[in-house]
Design a protein around this motif. Structure first.
Motif, PDB file in Angstrom:
ATOM      1  N   PHE A   1       0.836  -1.216   0.000  1.00 42.18           N
ATOM      2  CA  PHE A   1       0.000   0.000   0.000  1.00 42.18           C
ATOM      3  C   PHE A   1       0.864   1.258   0.000  1.00 42.18           C
ATOM      4  O   PHE A   1       0.656   2.175  -0.808  1.00 42.18           O
ATOM      5  N   TYR A   2       1.863   1.291   0.890  1.00 44.07           N
ATOM      6  CA  TYR A   2       2.685   2.500   1.037  1.00 44.07           C
ATOM      7  C   TYR A   2       3.681   2.681  -0.110  1.00 44.07           C
ATOM      8  O   TYR A   2       4.161   3.798  -0.316  1.00 44.07           O
ATOM      9  N   PHE A   3       4.013   1.619  -0.835  1.00 43.34           N
ATOM     10  CA  PHE A   3       4.808   1.793  -2.037  1.00 43.34           C
ATOM     11  C   PHE A   3       4.144   2.794  -2.985  1.00 43.34           C
ATOM     12  O   PHE A   3       4.819   3.562  -3.684  1.00 43.34           O
ATOM     13  N   LEU A   4       2.800   2.771  -3.023  1.00 42.62           N
ATOM     14  CA  LEU A   4       2.056   3.527  -4.029  1.00 42.62           C
ATOM     15  C   LEU A   4       1.596   4.904  -3.554  1.00 42.62           C
ATOM     16  O   LEU A   4       1.235   5.741  -4.379  1.00 42.62           O
ATOM     17  N   ILE A   5       1.580   5.146  -2.249  1.00 42.68           N
ATOM     18  CA  ILE A   5       1.035   6.408  -1.740  1.00 42.68           C
ATOM     19  C   ILE A   5       1.780   7.629  -2.300  1.00 42.68           C
ATOM     20  O   ILE A   5       1.157   8.550  -2.836  1.00 42.68           O
ATOM     21  N   PRO A   6       3.114   7.680  -2.231  1.00 46.08           N
ATOM     22  CA  PRO A   6       3.785   8.879  -2.763  1.00 46.08           C
ATOM     23  C   PRO A   6       4.063   8.810  -4.261  1.00 46.08           C
ATOM     24  O   PRO A   6       4.414   9.820  -4.870  1.00 46.08           O
TER      25      PRO A   6
ATOM     26  N   PHE B   1      -4.677  -7.437  -3.743  1.00 47.12           N
ATOM     27  CA  PHE B   1      -3.603  -6.441  -3.665  1.00 47.12           C
ATOM     28  C   PHE B   1      -2.418  -6.840  -4.545  1.00 47.12           C
ATOM     29  O   PHE B   1      -1.628  -5.979  -4.951  1.00 47.12           O
ATOM     30  N   ILE B   2      -2.262  -8.133  -4.809  1.00 46.00           N
ATOM     31  CA  ILE B   2      -1.215  -8.569  -5.739  1.00 46.00           C
ATOM     32  C   ILE B   2      -1.572  -8.154  -7.159  1.00 46.00           C
ATOM     33  O   ILE B   2      -0.721  -7.748  -7.956  1.00 46.00           O
ATOM     34  N   LEU B   3      -2.859  -8.218  -7.470  1.00 46.19           N
ATOM     35  CA  LEU B   3      -3.324  -8.003  -8.840  1.00 46.19           C
ATOM     36  C   LEU B   3      -3.279  -6.543  -9.278  1.00 46.19           C
ATOM     37  O   LEU B   3      -2.892  -6.236 -10.410  1.00 46.19           O
ATOM     38  N   PHE B   4      -3.655  -5.624  -8.384  1.00 50.72           N
ATOM     39  CA  PHE B   4      -3.871  -4.256  -8.836  1.00 50.72           C
ATOM     40  C   PHE B   4      -2.610  -3.517  -9.272  1.00 50.72           C
ATOM     41  O   PHE B   4      -2.658  -2.753 -10.246  1.00 50.72           O
ATOM     42  N   PRO B   5      -1.455  -3.692  -8.620  1.00 48.01           N
ATOM     43  CA  PRO B   5      -0.259  -3.049  -9.185  1.00 48.01           C
ATOM     44  C   PRO B   5       0.044  -3.517 -10.605  1.00 48.01           C
ATOM     45  O   PRO B   5       0.533  -2.740 -11.426  1.00 48.01           O
ATOM     46  N   VAL B   6      -0.260  -4.791 -10.896  1.00 45.17           N
ATOM     47  CA  VAL B   6      -0.073  -5.304 -12.251  1.00 45.17           C
ATOM     48  C   VAL B   6      -1.021  -4.597 -13.216  1.00 45.17           C
ATOM     49  O   VAL B   6      -0.655  -4.238 -14.341  1.00 45.17           O
TER      50      VAL B   6
ATOM     51  N   PHE C   1       8.363   2.022   3.612  1.00 44.47           N
ATOM     52  CA  PHE C   1       8.013   1.793   2.212  1.00 44.47           C
ATOM     53  C   PHE C   1       7.748   3.056   1.394  1.00 44.47           C
ATOM     54  O   PHE C   1       8.068   3.066   0.190  1.00 44.47           O
ATOM     55  N   PRO C   2       7.165   4.130   1.952  1.00 45.42           N
ATOM     56  CA  PRO C   2       7.037   5.329   1.113  1.00 45.42           C
ATOM     57  C   PRO C   2       8.390   5.853   0.637  1.00 45.42           C
ATOM     58  O   PRO C   2       8.542   6.215  -0.527  1.00 45.42           O
ATOM     59  N   ALA C   3       9.369   5.874   1.552  1.00 45.02           N
ATOM     60  CA  ALA C   3      10.708   6.331   1.169  1.00 45.02           C
ATOM     61  C   ALA C   3      11.335   5.386   0.156  1.00 45.02           C
ATOM     62  O   ALA C   3      12.013   5.824  -0.786  1.00 45.02           O
ATOM     63  N   LEU C   4      11.090   4.087   0.336  1.00 40.11           N
ATOM     64  CA  LEU C   4      11.644   3.109  -0.604  1.00 40.11           C
ATOM     65  C   LEU C   4      11.024   3.276  -1.992  1.00 40.11           C
ATOM     66  O   LEU C   4      11.728   3.246  -3.013  1.00 40.11           O
ATOM     67  N   GLY C   5       9.698   3.471  -2.039  1.00 46.30           N
ATOM     68  CA  GLY C   5       9.040   3.673  -3.326  1.00 46.30           C
ATOM     69  C   GLY C   5       9.536   4.922  -4.031  1.00 46.30           C
ATOM     70  O   GLY C   5       9.793   4.912  -5.248  1.00 46.30           O
ATOM     71  N   THR C   6       9.684   5.998  -3.267  1.00 50.29           N
ATOM     72  CA  THR C   6      10.198   7.245  -3.843  1.00 50.29           C
ATOM     73  C   THR C   6      11.618   7.064  -4.362  1.00 50.29           C
ATOM     74  O   THR C   6      11.970   7.557  -5.448  1.00 50.29           O
ATOM     75  N   ALA C   7      12.449   6.332  -3.604  1.00 53.38           N
ATOM     76  CA  ALA C   7      13.830   6.092  -4.022  1.00 53.38           C
ATOM     77  C   ALA C   7      13.886   5.270  -5.304  1.00 53.38           C
ATOM     78  O   ALA C   7      14.737   5.509  -6.174  1.00 53.38           O
ATOM     79  N   VAL C   8      12.976   4.298  -5.433  1.00 49.93           N
ATOM     80  CA  VAL C   8      12.947   3.474  -6.642  1.00 49.93           C
ATOM     81  C   VAL C   8      12.681   4.343  -7.873  1.00 49.93           C
ATOM     82  O   VAL C   8      13.349   4.215  -8.906  1.00 49.93           O
ATOM     83  N   ILE C   9      11.712   5.240  -7.773  1.00 52.13           N
ATOM     84  CA  ILE C   9      11.381   6.103  -8.911  1.00 52.13           C
ATOM     85  C   ILE C   9      12.507   7.093  -9.191  1.00 52.13           C
ATOM     86  O   ILE C   9      12.856   7.352 -10.356  1.00 52.13           O
ATOM     87  N   GLU C  10      13.110   7.640  -8.144  1.00 54.77           N
ATOM     88  CA  GLU C  10      14.205   8.593  -8.356  1.00 54.77           C
ATOM     89  C   GLU C  10      15.413   7.927  -8.998  1.00 54.77           C
ATOM     90  O   GLU C  10      16.097   8.510  -9.838  1.00 54.77           O
ATOM     91  N   ASP C  11      15.689   6.671  -8.593  1.00 56.07           N
ATOM     92  CA  ASP C  11      16.889   5.987  -9.087  1.00 56.07           C
ATOM     93  C   ASP C  11      16.684   5.347 -10.454  1.00 56.07           C
ATOM     94  O   ASP C  11      17.614   5.322 -11.281  1.00 56.07           O
ATOM     95  N   THR C  12      15.499   4.802 -10.701  1.00 57.33           N
ATOM     96  CA  THR C  12      15.282   4.039 -11.932  1.00 57.33           C
ATOM     97  C   THR C  12      14.313   4.719 -12.897  1.00 57.33           C
ATOM     98  O   THR C  12      14.377   4.465 -14.104  1.00 57.33           O
ATOM     99  N   GLY C  13      13.404   5.541 -12.367  1.00 55.29           N
ATOM    100  CA  GLY C  13      12.379   6.136 -13.204  1.00 55.29           C
ATOM    101  C   GLY C  13      11.416   5.122 -13.788  1.00 55.29           C
ATOM    102  O   GLY C  13      10.661   5.429 -14.714  1.00 55.29           O
TER     103      GLY C  13
ATOM    104  N   THR D   1       5.915  -3.876  -9.831  1.00 57.88           N
ATOM    105  CA  THR D   1       6.303  -5.263  -9.581  1.00 57.88           C
ATOM    106  C   THR D   1       6.697  -5.469  -8.131  1.00 57.88           C
ATOM    107  O   THR D   1       6.308  -6.455  -7.492  1.00 57.88           O
ATOM    108  N   LEU D   2       7.471  -4.529  -7.580  1.00 64.90           N
ATOM    109  CA  LEU D   2       7.853  -4.621  -6.165  1.00 64.90           C
ATOM    110  C   LEU D   2       6.624  -4.580  -5.258  1.00 64.90           C
ATOM    111  O   LEU D   2       6.532  -5.316  -4.275  1.00 64.90           O
ATOM    112  N   SER D   3       5.663  -3.708  -5.592  1.00 63.90           N
ATOM    113  CA  SER D   3       4.435  -3.619  -4.801  1.00 63.90           C
ATOM    114  C   SER D   3       3.666  -4.933  -4.847  1.00 63.90           C
ATOM    115  O   SER D   3       3.162  -5.410  -3.822  1.00 63.90           O
ATOM    116  N   ALA D   4       3.572  -5.547  -6.029  1.00 65.98           N
ATOM    117  CA  ALA D   4       2.853  -6.819  -6.160  1.00 65.98           C
ATOM    118  C   ALA D   4       3.558  -7.935  -5.392  1.00 65.98           C
ATOM    119  O   ALA D   4       2.901  -8.759  -4.719  1.00 65.98           O
ATOM    120  N   LEU D   5       4.881  -7.975  -5.458  1.00 66.81           N
ATOM    121  CA  LEU D   5       5.628  -9.008  -4.736  1.00 66.81           C
ATOM    122  C   LEU D   5       5.489  -8.841  -3.227  1.00 66.81           C
ATOM    123  O   LEU D   5       5.407  -9.828  -2.480  1.00 66.81           O
TER     124      LEU D   5
END
Length: 390
Positions: free
Chosen positions: A26-31, A85-90, A150-162, A169-173
């Motif tokens: 859930f928190y992967f997707l909030i920010p 919750f596994i399905l929706f990020p996909v 997880f919010p910080a991790l999600g933000t870092a993923v987008i900043e580092d990889t775009g 995929t990380l959210s679904a896993l």
């Protein structure tokens, strides 16, 4: 429930892990989801709609899904919620237009309601009455730890990889890990209400022992919504660009208060915990207009975390104290919905006040709403609590 309950028992560890990973997804997707909406051409209004539809759907159906958990058991509802919750990020990864995205967010909110209504009832079933505050407080820390990471991790993923596909995929896993933990749980009761006549959902919600704690939760959640939403805008106005300190201190003090104060409410009573810590929360909110230094920001974070971290699990345990097991899912579904309603109200209604009258006025109004919640709880909730025997 046997007095031999242990915090390190298999099922309690599993439900805490399930909650941690579920909220991690859930928190992967909030920010990051607002950034995704912006990337596919969404306006600020569409960003708000995408985020708001999730909450609206979850709030509306949560009492009904709590009732289903009473009738059919907790585990099946948790499996449905965490499984979807596994399905929706996909699905988000495939969506490039807004109508399908709106529909996906509504369905995602329904899954959220299913897991929340059933999981909190599962923990309430598991907790021995004389340790209910302690157990529910410890369980609630799994959410806070996920929120801290997880919010910080999600933000870092987008900043580092775009890469939003990588993020989704990380959210679904992560959701899959939560689903696995639920699958390994034992069902405490094979059926909750088949042999006992259940009250209607709104009959449960109108009971004073459910409605008054729900209103108290709403009063605190309203200020929470305003603080979480507008502190990143208010703090830089006061020369504090490094406002992340607040969230770190808030998370640590919330964890400490949920572990320690939940146990205290078992010993001295819920009311003697709820009222003082609501006052601590109000004090923290009233201090925001005076913000001008990092040490005051840290102090406010400590008070805010102590207040919010303590009074919510105590209110939760109080609702369970007064509710029969056959109606527990309905009552907790109704009660927890007021958290989301309060957060949304704080972000929207208090946000309008902040826009027109300034953020200090917004925070003062938020503190006043908490004081109103204290008054309603003190006057209308019975001082003599029922013996914790259910």
């Amino acid at each position: 429930m046997s007095e031999e309950f242990r915090l390190w028992s298999k099922d309690f560890v599993l439900i805490c892990l399930a909650n941690f990973f579920y909220f991690g997804s859930f928190y992967f997707l909030i920010p990051t989801l607002p950034q995704y909406v912006d990337m596919i051409g969404g306006s600020p209004g569409q960003v708000g709609l995408v985020m708001g539809l999730f909450t609206l759907a979850s709030v509306i159906v949560r009492p009904y899904l709590g009732n289903m958990a009473d009738r059919h058991g907790r585990k099946i509802l948790m499996l449905l919620g965490s499984g979807f919750f596994i399905l929706f990020p996909v699905i988000y990864n495939q969506v490039q237009s807004f109508v399908p995205l709106y529909l996906a967010r509504i369905a995602h909110g329904l899954a959220h309601a299913s897991f929340l209504a059933a999981s909190i009832a599962y923990v309430a079933d598991m907790a021995p009455p004389q340790r209910r505050g302690e157990v529910m407080g410890v369980y609630a820390t799994s959410n806070v730890v996920a929120m801290a990471l997880f919010p910080a991790l999600g933000t870092a993923v987008i900043e580092d990889t775009g890469s939003f596909p990588y993020l989704f995929t990380l959210s679904a896993l992560t959701a899959a890990a939560g689903f696995l933990a639920v699958a390994l749980l034992g069902e405490i009761r094979s059926q909750a209400g088949r042999d006992i006549k259940q009250a209607g959902i709104w009959e449960v919600g109108r009971r004073r022992e459910v409605l008054i704690p729900s209103l108290a939760l709403f009063s605190g959640a309203t200020s929470y919504g305003a603080v979480i939403t507008f502190l990143p805008l208010f703090a830089p106005q006061r020369g504090l660009a490094d406002f992340g300190l607040f969230f770190t201190v808030y998370a640590v003090s919330t964890i400490l208060s949920r572990v320690m104060v939940g146990k205290l409410s078992d010993r001295i009573g819920r009311r003697k915990v709820i009222l003082p810590f609501m006052a601590v929360l109000a004090l923290a909110v009233f201090l925001f207009p005076f913000l001008g230094s990092l040490w005051l920001l840290a102090l406010i974070g400590v008070l805010f975390g102590l207040g919010f971290g303590a009074f919510m699990p105590a209110l939760n345990a109080l609702v369970v104290d007064y509710t029969s097991p056959s109606d527990r899912g309905s009552a907790l579904g109704f009660f927890t919905a007021f958290m989301d309603v309060g957060i949304t109200t704080g972000a929207m209604i208090l946000g309008l006040v902040g826009g027109r009258l300034g953020y200090p006025a917004m925070f003062n109004l938020g503190g006043a709403i908490i004081l109103a919640g204290i008054f309603v709880f003190a006057v209308y909730m019975k001082p003599a609590e029922r013996s914790a025997s259910r």
